[in-house]
Design a protein around this motif. Structure first.
Motif, PDB file in Angstrom:
ATOM      1  N   TYR A   1       0.822  -1.218   0.000  1.00  0.00           N
ATOM      2  CA  TYR A   1       0.000   0.000   0.000  1.00  0.00           C
ATOM      3  C   TYR A   1       0.853   1.263   0.000  1.00  0.00           C
ATOM      4  O   TYR A   1       0.320   2.362   0.084  1.00  0.00           O
ATOM      5  CB  TYR A   1      -0.956  -0.019   1.199  1.00  0.00           C
ATOM      6  CG  TYR A   1      -1.797  -1.263   1.183  1.00  0.00           C
ATOM      7  CD1 TYR A   1      -2.920  -1.355   0.364  1.00  0.00           C
ATOM      8  CD2 TYR A   1      -1.425  -2.375   1.924  1.00  0.00           C
ATOM      9  CE1 TYR A   1      -3.659  -2.522   0.303  1.00  0.00           C
ATOM     10  CE2 TYR A   1      -2.171  -3.551   1.877  1.00  0.00           C
ATOM     11  CZ  TYR A   1      -3.274  -3.610   1.061  1.00  0.00           C
ATOM     12  OH  TYR A   1      -4.006  -4.764   0.992  1.00  0.00           O
TER      13      TYR A   1
ATOM     14  N   LYS B   1      -5.632   6.566   0.695  1.00  0.00           N
ATOM     15  CA  LYS B   1      -5.657   5.126   0.990  1.00  0.00           C
ATOM     16  C   LYS B   1      -6.680   4.768   2.078  1.00  0.00           C
ATOM     17  O   LYS B   1      -6.918   3.594   2.335  1.00  0.00           O
ATOM     18  CB  LYS B   1      -4.286   4.660   1.479  1.00  0.00           C
ATOM     19  CG  LYS B   1      -3.130   5.070   0.621  1.00  0.00           C
ATOM     20  CD  LYS B   1      -2.870   4.099  -0.462  1.00  0.00           C
ATOM     21  CE  LYS B   1      -1.591   4.510  -1.202  1.00  0.00           C
ATOM     22  NZ  LYS B   1      -1.304   3.707  -2.302  1.00  0.00           N
TER      23      LYS B   1
ATOM     24  N   TYR C   1      -1.794  10.121   3.856  1.00  0.00           N
ATOM     25  CA  TYR C   1      -2.205   8.912   3.134  1.00  0.00           C
ATOM     26  C   TYR C   1      -3.728   8.824   3.012  1.00  0.00           C
ATOM     27  O   TYR C   1      -4.269   7.732   2.828  1.00  0.00           O
ATOM     28  CB  TYR C   1      -1.689   7.666   3.855  1.00  0.00           C
ATOM     29  CG  TYR C   1      -0.190   7.582   3.919  1.00  0.00           C
ATOM     30  CD1 TYR C   1       0.571   7.348   2.771  1.00  0.00           C
ATOM     31  CD2 TYR C   1       0.475   7.745   5.125  1.00  0.00           C
ATOM     32  CE1 TYR C   1       1.955   7.268   2.835  1.00  0.00           C
ATOM     33  CE2 TYR C   1       1.857   7.668   5.188  1.00  0.00           C
ATOM     34  CZ  TYR C   1       2.587   7.431   4.046  1.00  0.00           C
ATOM     35  OH  TYR C   1       3.960   7.356   4.107  1.00  0.00           O
TER      36      TYR C   1
END
Length: 106
Positions: free
Chosen positions: A61, A91, A88
């Protein structure tokens, strides 16, 4: 409202709307997303926290900066709960779905 909070709110609303067994909840007085009244993701201090399990590997990831959830002064961090910074946030939805799948299939 901060940008990370708006991103969390949008993710939570989408998951609650799209998946019948996901609901809103609370974790440590913070807004959370639940399955069967069990929290798998929540918003905490401008970040998101996910219950992904002790063995979760962030390498696929491309997340290199995370920490274990440690809300207590005199206790160790909560194993399997990861705090992911807003850098992030793209994500976050994917991680929420992974946490949901892990809880649902456990």
């Amino acid at each position: 409202m901060s940008e990370p909070k708006m991103i969390y709110d949008n993710i939570a609303a989408k998951l609650v709307t799209d998946i019948d067994d996901i609901a809103y909840g609370k974790m440590m007085s913070s807004p959370a997303i639940t399955f069967n009244k069990k929290v798998f993701a929540f918003y905490y201090k401008e970040k998101m926290v996910f219950k992904l399990g002790k063995e979760f590997d962030f390498t696929p990831y491309t997340i290199s900066d995370y920490e274990l959830l440690n809300p207590f002064k005199n206790k160790p961090p909560l194993a399997g709960w990861y705090v992911i910074d807003a850098q992030y946030s793209e994500k976050w939805e994917e991680l929420a779905l992974l946490a949901y799948d892990k809880l649902k299939n456990s």
